[in-house]
Design a protein around this motif. Structure first.
Motif: not given
Length: 97
Positions: A38-63
């Protein structure tokens, strides 16, 4: 559950390197993206695709990934090749052999 941890690349439209100093964690998509007819938009049922987290260091992301039982795929950044150029190089005589 899989996550991807990487350092974002520099924006090709700008000369600055803002936004490239932190590490980003994104979830792998679990559901296919489908068009809304109807609208031509692209969508998904997966809401985790909208999550983007930022970390200062690689070690913080791994932890964080280890604490929440996530499988982290780490993409290390490529090294920069710096080519020193001067304005005078535009007018230098270069002999063609």
């Amino acid at each position: 559950m899989k996550v991807r941890v990487f350092k974002p690349a520099k924006n090709a439209m700008q000369s600055g390197r803002a936004g490239t100093k932190h590490w980003v964690m994104e979830f792998e998509p679990r559901a296919q993206k489908l068009p809304d007819h109807l609208m031509g938009w692209i969508g998904s049922t997966d809401t985790r695709g909208q999550v983007r987290m930022e970390f200062e260091t690689l070690e913080e992301a791994q932890a964080f990934a280890a604490k929440h039982n996530l499988i982290a795929e780490i993409e290390l950044p490529k090294s920069r090749k710096i080519q020193i150029k001067t304005y005078a190089d535009n007018f230098a005589f270069k002999r063609v052999v």
